[in-house]
Every structure is written in structure tokens, then in C-alpha cells.
Design a protein around this motif. Structure first.
Motif, PDB file in Angstrom:
ATOM      1  N   UNK A   1      14.672  -1.751  -3.526  1.00  5.49           N
ATOM      2  CA  UNK A   1      13.905  -1.053  -2.484  1.00  5.49           C
ATOM      3  C   UNK A   1      12.611  -1.819  -2.239  1.00  5.49           C
ATOM      4  N   UNK A   2      12.361  -2.149  -0.973  1.00  2.00           N
ATOM      5  CA  UNK A   2      11.114  -2.859  -0.649  1.00  2.00           C
ATOM      6  C   UNK A   2      10.050  -1.843  -0.267  1.00  2.00           C
ATOM      7  N   UNK A   3       8.913  -1.882  -0.960  1.00  2.00           N
ATOM      8  CA  UNK A   3       7.784  -0.990  -0.651  1.00  2.00           C
ATOM      9  C   UNK A   3       6.782  -1.818   0.140  1.00  2.00           C
ATOM     10  N   UNK A   4       6.540  -1.435   1.376  1.00  2.00           N
ATOM     11  CA  UNK A   4       5.533  -2.159   2.165  1.00  2.00           C
ATOM     12  C   UNK A   4       4.244  -1.342   2.185  1.00  2.00           C
ATOM     13  N   UNK A   5       3.241  -1.856   1.490  1.00  2.00           N
ATOM     14  CA  UNK A   5       1.934  -1.191   1.448  1.00  2.00           C
ATOM     15  C   UNK A   5       1.727  -0.438   0.158  1.00  2.00           C
ATOM     16  N   UNK A   6       0.664  -0.812  -0.571  1.00  2.00           N
ATOM     17  CA  UNK A   6       0.363  -0.122  -1.828  1.00  2.00           C
ATOM     18  C   UNK A   6      -1.028   0.511  -1.808  1.00  2.00           C
ATOM     19  N   UNK A   7      -1.910   0.037  -0.910  1.00  2.00           N
ATOM     20  CA  UNK A   7      -3.264   0.604  -0.800  1.00  2.00           C
ATOM     21  C   UNK A   7      -3.162   2.028  -0.258  1.00  2.00           C
ATOM     22  N   UNK A   8      -4.186   2.859  -0.515  1.00  2.00           N
ATOM     23  CA  UNK A   8      -4.078   4.275  -0.098  1.00  2.00           C
ATOM     24  C   UNK A   8      -4.230   4.445   1.406  1.00  2.00           C
TER      25      UNK A   8
ATOM     26  N   UNK B   1       7.494  -5.011  -4.123  1.00  2.00           N
ATOM     27  CA  UNK B   1       6.292  -4.442  -3.485  1.00  2.00           C
ATOM     28  C   UNK B   1       5.479  -5.511  -2.774  1.00  2.00           C
ATOM     29  N   UNK B   2       5.075  -5.184  -1.551  1.00  3.19           N
ATOM     30  CA  UNK B   2       4.212  -6.080  -0.782  1.00  3.19           C
ATOM     31  C   UNK B   2       2.961  -5.320  -0.361  1.00  3.19           C
ATOM     32  N   UNK B   3       1.808  -5.930  -0.515  1.00  6.38           N
ATOM     33  CA  UNK B   3       0.574  -5.409   0.088  1.00  6.38           C
ATOM     34  C   UNK B   3      -0.314  -6.617   0.371  1.00  6.38           C
ATOM     35  N   UNK B   4      -0.897  -6.682   1.585  1.00  6.43           N
ATOM     36  CA  UNK B   4      -1.689  -7.870   1.920  1.00  6.43           C
ATOM     37  C   UNK B   4      -2.975  -8.021   1.116  1.00  6.43           C
ATOM     38  N   UNK B   5      -3.524  -6.935   0.581  1.00  5.65           N
ATOM     39  CA  UNK B   5      -4.828  -7.044  -0.090  1.00  5.65           C
ATOM     40  C   UNK B   5      -4.860  -6.611  -1.551  1.00  5.65           C
TER      41      UNK B   5
ATOM     42  N   UNK C   1       5.279  -9.434  -4.186  1.00  2.58           N
ATOM     43  CA  UNK C   1       5.162 -10.650  -3.382  1.00  2.58           C
ATOM     44  C   UNK C   1       4.140 -10.480  -2.275  1.00  2.58           C
ATOM     45  N   UNK C   2       3.515 -11.578  -1.888  1.00  3.06           N
ATOM     46  CA  UNK C   2       2.566 -11.541  -0.765  1.00  3.06           C
ATOM     47  C   UNK C   2       3.294 -11.905   0.537  1.00  3.06           C
ATOM     48  N   UNK C   3       4.628 -12.064   0.447  1.00  2.00           N
ATOM     49  CA  UNK C   3       5.411 -12.436   1.620  1.00  2.00           C
ATOM     50  C   UNK C   3       6.420 -11.324   1.926  1.00  2.00           C
ATOM     51  N   UNK C   4       6.295 -10.725   3.111  1.00  2.00           N
ATOM     52  CA  UNK C   4       7.162  -9.592   3.458  1.00  2.00           C
ATOM     53  C   UNK C   4       8.633  -9.985   3.392  1.00  2.00           C
ATOM     54  N   UNK C   5       8.956 -11.170   3.889  1.00  3.63           N
ATOM     55  CA  UNK C   5      10.370 -11.566   3.953  1.00  3.63           C
ATOM     56  C   UNK C   5      10.973 -11.764   2.561  1.00  3.63           C
ATOM     57  N   UNK C   6      10.117 -12.181   1.624  1.00  4.35           N
ATOM     58  CA  UNK C   6      10.572 -12.309   0.240  1.00  4.35           C
ATOM     59  C   UNK C   6      10.790 -10.907  -0.336  1.00  4.35           C
ATOM     60  N   UNK C   7       9.868  -9.981   0.009  1.00  8.00           N
ATOM     61  CA  UNK C   7       9.944  -8.623  -0.543  1.00  8.00           C
ATOM     62  C   UNK C   7      11.169  -7.853  -0.042  1.00  8.00           C
ATOM     63  N   UNK C   8      11.663  -8.183   1.147  1.00  8.65           N
ATOM     64  CA  UNK C   8      12.802  -7.406   1.683  1.00  8.65           C
ATOM     65  C   UNK C   8      14.155  -8.067   1.372  1.00  8.65           C
ATOM     66  N   UNK C   9      14.111  -9.175   0.671  1.00  9.41           N
ATOM     67  CA  UNK C   9      15.348  -9.914   0.420  1.00  9.41           C
ATOM     68  C   UNK C   9      16.376  -9.071  -0.357  1.00  9.41           C
TER      69      UNK C   9
END
Ligand code: NAD
Ligand code: UGA
Length: 470
Positions: A338-345, A373-377, A402-410
Motif C-alpha cells: 500500500x502506497x501512503x502519499x503524505x505523512x505530515x498532518x 510511504x512518500x512525503x516531500x518534507x 521514498x522521496x519519489x512518488x513513482x518508486x513509492x507506488x511500484x
């Protein structure tokens, strides 16, 4: 010192509030020397970093303000005692988290760091010092601070007879992610207190950039209570709309349409009506629980229960999102990616305190899912820490960051969007669909993606407040 003119400020606490607030005061008042102190050496070192990308907090616009003021009239140091001794005004901006043990555990705010700060001020202040509560505090904390300051035994011998104090309340209303704008153009500045000269001194600072009609004066207790109440009302709106999101999913109504329709009533207003995965952040839950504790303390049990429900609904919404993911993935996520996009509140901050992503991720890990898990910051160290897992223990087993969305959704079975980062509204879903395992799912808890794009990409789609879209 001329009691009305402030020449030097000390702020105890270089956190999300102390840092940006003092940076803006220094920027707007070049004649005042502003020194921010903290016991955390690493944090102070980060505030002094030449590379502004390494400041301890990410906040849009903060780097520019720091660049202008730091080294001119804005300083960050661990020399707390010396700074207190040489300041006319001391802001207390330390953390006030929920107590974890003892009387009031789980509800009352732990004000031990406020007390420690007050004791330090009592010991080292010289002459007349205005002490300003910036932290969010239980009502009547100013009385405790005053008592500490006025107890002769708490003073240094040489200061005992000379030092005098005034205590003011000046709660902060900034939101993370928009802190600089909130500080530069506040809706209002609230100052509580009785000492007219001290009130004038603090008001004079804000008048350097804030219109007089936006400065509200109240008594100390109204000021302290207004801060808790403001957060309780804002959080209540979110729990209200999240409760409606569940009704929408059950009935075919769309929560965005309902929000727009009700928000157009000027008595209700459009803001804070976005349904989502529940509110996070360091303050809403803590401040409501503090209010609940105060109500119980004063025997107002119905009032306590009323506010308690706002927090309970929020927890329910977070668990609800996890259950929905589970149900739609045939009732099991064991071994699924499961890819989680965004971890900050929320977007535009690196803060994860009480982030809904923590509870939802923990629920999914507990079910045996493999999270990417991906989060830009947010740093990967912070994510590991928040999830309470050691990197060595789980990497390659249940967690990949990962800092790369495409890697996180692989090879993901589902993508779950938990923070409304702008970049998630611009993703190429056709490309993402090719990387995922069929039948791929997208769960959008923040209403950031275009349902049409998801449909065109051949993915299944669930969105908060209208459920599974056909
Ligand atoms: P924070 O944890 O980011 O920062 C607090 C800092 O105080 C820490 O760096 C800590 O090391 C320091 N500190 C604690 N005790 C100290 C002591 N005795 N001497 C020196 N330094 C000490 O917290 P924050 O988010 O900045 O919040 C501070 C207060 O402001 C809280 O009461 C909070 O409720 C309130 N508030 C926060 C926000 C927000 O958006 N974060 C907004 C409005 C109000
Ligand atoms: C909040 C208040 O907005 C500030 O005024 C206050 O000073 C601060 O708390 C505090 O005392 O700490 P903050 O927590 O930084 O600020 O951020 P918000 O924008 O209020 O968001 C809080 C949470 O509510 C986030 O998780 C956000 O995603 C969520 N939210 C917000 C929603 O789910 N829906 C909305 O419509 C608005």
C-alpha cells in the motif's frame, strides 16, 4: 529602563511558535534585540545554520524572514540565563503537551516546562521584566506564573529586592504551513492582562505592523480561555463535517457539495469545512482535552462530554478510513503493498505531531500490510520514529520510505492519499496505474485528485464523503 519602551526580548522556546513568531517580530521591529533561547542544542544549531534549507522547521516564507533579521537583531542561543537577565520582556513559548501520567493524565496539559521557565525568569531577571505567556495554557496559569515570580525564595539574592514583574497573556493563533502570513497579517492579536503599562508596551510592538483595531485587550483569564475555545471551535467544525462525510457516503450526497452549500451561508462561512482523515497537529486534540479537563475540574460534566465528542469523532474517522481500505481490498491487506502519499498532518509543513497518517499507518501495519510511504518534507527518520519501528527491524519487511512518488507506488495494490500536498493533485495517474498491481485502488482522503483522471487510468476510486465512485 523606560517601562513602556521594549529594547530587548527573550523568547524561551525555539519551536514551531517561538522561532517564526520572534523572526517576524525582529523583522518588523529592527530596533528591538530579539533572542530566542532553548535547552535543545541541536535545535538552536539548526536555527543558526547558514544553509536555510536546514532550519529546524519547514514553513513557507520563513527562510526570507530569517535571512533579513538573523545576525542583525535576531539571535538564537542556548545561553538562557544571560539572555533573561538582559531582557525587558520574556515570552514563554515552550511546549505544553497532554500529561501522560498522574492526575489528569490523558487530558490536562503538562505545564512543567512553563513552570521551569518561570522559575528561571524569577532567578535571573533584573529590573522590571514583562513576562508574556505565548504557549497555550490552562485558564489561570498566569496566576501560577505570578506566584512563582513573586516568591522571594525563587529569586537570586542580588535580584530579590530589585526585580519586579508583570504577567500578560498573548496566545498565538498561527497555523503551520501559513505561519508567516498569519503572523504578518493576523486576524487579531489578543492581549490579556491588568497592568496598563505592560499592556501598552506589548501593544506598541504589534503596532509596528498590525492595525490598532485588530488588537484585542481582555482580562488574563478571558485571553487564556479564548485560545482554547478558538481551537475547540475550529476542531468542532472539522468533526462536524467529517461526521457528515460518513452520512454522504451512505446516502449518495457529496460532502464537497454539502460544504459549499452550507458554507455559503455567511453565518456559517466556507472555512474549515473540508472533510478529511481527521484533524492532526500538536494542538487541537491537546487543547480540547485540556478544556475537557477544566470542565470536569469545575464540575461541568455535560460541557466536558460535549467537547470530548469532538475528539472521539476524530479518532473514529481515522479508524474508519483504515476499515474502508480493508473492506475494499477484499477484507485483507496482509502482504499487500500500500502506497501512503503524505505523512505530515497537513500540507506545507514537516510536522507530523498527531498526524492522521500515524494512526492509519499503524492500523494497516497491524493488519500485515507492506507500506511504501512518500512525503516531500518529512524525513524517513521521523516516519520510523512515529511508527515506533526500528529501521533495521522492518526495512524490506513492512516499510519502505521514498522521496519519489513513482518508486513509492511500484507494484502497489492501493494508493492512499493522506496529506493534501499540491504535487498530489498533479500526478500522472495513467503512468501510476501502469506501475500498480491490478485491480489498483486509489483512496483519496483529501479530495485532491480529479476523479476523471483516475477513471481514465482504469483504477478503482474511493473518496472521502462520496465513497466508491463508479
Ligand atoms: P515545540 O515543541 O515545537 O517547541 C517548544 C520548545 O521549547 C522546544 O524546542 C523545547 O526544547 C523548548 N523548551 C522546553 N522547555 C524549555 C526550557 N525550560 N527552557 C528553554 N527551552 C525549553 O512547541 P510549539 O509547537 O512551538 O508550541 C509551543 C506552544 O505554543 C504550545 O503551548 C502550543 O500549544 C502553542 N501553540 C502552538 C502552535 C503550533 O502551530 N505549533 C500554534 C499556536 C500555539
Ligand atoms: C491550528 C489552528 O488553525 C491555529 O489557529 C492554532 O494557532 C494552532 O492550531 C495551534 O494552536 O496550534 P494548525 O494545527 O497548525 O493550526 O493547522 P490547521 O490548519 O488548523 O489544521 C489542523 C488539522 O485540521 C490538520 O490536520 C488539517 O488537515 C485539518 N483540517 C483543517 C481539516 O481536516 N479540514 C479543514 O477544513 C481544515
Amino acid at each position: 529602563m523606560n517601562k513602556n519602551v521594549i529594547e530587548s526580548i527573550c523568547c524561551i522556546g525555539a519551536g514551531y511558535v517561538g522561532g517564526p513568531t520572534m523572526a517576524v517580530i525582529a523583522d518588523r521591529c529592527p530596533d528591538i534585540k530579539v533572542t530566542v533561547v532553548d535547552i535543545n542544542e541541536k535545535r538552536i544549531a539548526a536555527w543558526n545554520e547558514d544553509d536555510l534549507d536546514k532550519l529546524p522547521i519547514y514553513e513557507p516564507g520563513l527562510d526570507a524572514v530569517i535571512k533579513r533579521a538573523r545576525g542583525r537583531n535576531l539571535f538564537f542561543t542556548t545561553s538562557i540565563n544571560e539572555t533573561i537577565a538582559s531582557s525587558d520582556m520574556v515570552f514563554i513559548s515552550v511546549n505544553t503537551p497532554t500529561k501522560t501520567k498522574g492526575l489528569g493524565a490523558g487530558e490536562a496539559s503538562d505545564i512543567r516546562w512553563v513552570e521551569a521557565s518561570a522559575r528561571q525568569v524569577a532567578k535571573y531577571a533584573k529590573g522590571h521584566t514583562i513576562v508574556v505567556e505565548k504557549s497555550t495554557l490552562p485558564v489561570r496559569t498566569a496566576a501560577a506564573i505570578r506566584s512563582i515570580l513573586e516568591t522571594p525564595q525563587n529569586r537570586n539574592e542580588e535580584n530579590t529586592s530589585k526585580a519586579t514583574f508583570s504577567v500578560l497573556s498573548n496566545p498565538e493563533f498561527l497555523s503551520e504551513g501559513t505561519a508567516i502570513n498569519d503572523l504578518e497579517s493576523p486576524d487579531r492579536v489578543l492581549i490579556g492582562g491588568e497592568d496598563l503599562e505592560a499592556l501598552d508596551s506589548l501593544e506598541a510592538i504589534y503596532l509596528q505592523w498590525v492595525d490598532k483595531d485588530k488588537i484585542i485587550r481582555t482580562n488574563l483569564w478571558s485571553s487564556e480561555l479564548s485560545k482554547l475555545t478558538a481551537n475547540a471551535f475550529l476542531a468542532q467544525r472539522i468533526s462536524s463535517i467529517n461526521s457528515v462525510s460518513a452520512i454522504c457516503e451512505a446516502t449518495g450526497a457529496d460532502v464537497r457539495e454539502v460544504s459549499k452549500a452550507i458554507g455559503s451561508d455567511s453565518r456559517i462561512g466556507q472555512k474549515f469545512l473540508n472533510a478529511g482523515p481527521g484533524f492532526g497537529g500538536s494542538c487541537f486534540q491537546k487543547d480540547i482535552l485540556n478544556l475537557v479537563y477544566l470542565c470536569r475540574h469545575f464540575g461541568l460534566l455535560n460541557v466536558a462530554e460535549y467537547w470530548q465528542q469532538v475528539v472521539e469523532l476524530n479518532t473514529w474517522q481515522q479508524h474508519r478510513i483504515y476499515r474502508l481500505v480493508l473492506q475494499n481490498l477484499f477484507g485483507t491487506v496482509t502482504g499487500k503493498k500500500l502506497a501512503i502519499l503524505g505523512f505530515a498532518f497537513k500540507a506545507d509543513t514537516n510536522d507530523t505531531r498527531e498526524s492522521p497518517a500515524i494512526r492509519i499507518s499503524k492500523d494497516l501495519l497491524e493488519e500485515g500490510a507492506f507500506l511504501m510511504i512518500h512525503d516531500p518534507k518529512v524525513s524517513s527518520e521521523k516516519i520510523y520514529e512515529d511508527l515506533g519501528v526500528s529501521k533495521l527491524e522492518t526495512n524490506n519487511e513492512q516499510l519502505f520510505i521514498s522521496k519519489n512518488v513513482f518508486e513509492a507506488v511500484n507494484e502497489a495494490d492501493a494508493v492512499i492519499i493522506l496529506t493534501e500536498w499540491n504535487e498530489y493533485s498533479k500526478l500522472d495517474w495513467a503512468l501510476i496505474a501502469k506501475k500498480m498491481r491490478a485491480p489498483g485502488w486509489v483512496f483519496d482522503t483529501r479530495s485532491v485528485v480529479d476523479p476523471e483522471q483516475i477513471k481514465l487510468a482504469g483504477l478503482n476510486f474511493w473518496r472521502v464523503g462520496d465513497g466508491v465512485l463508479g
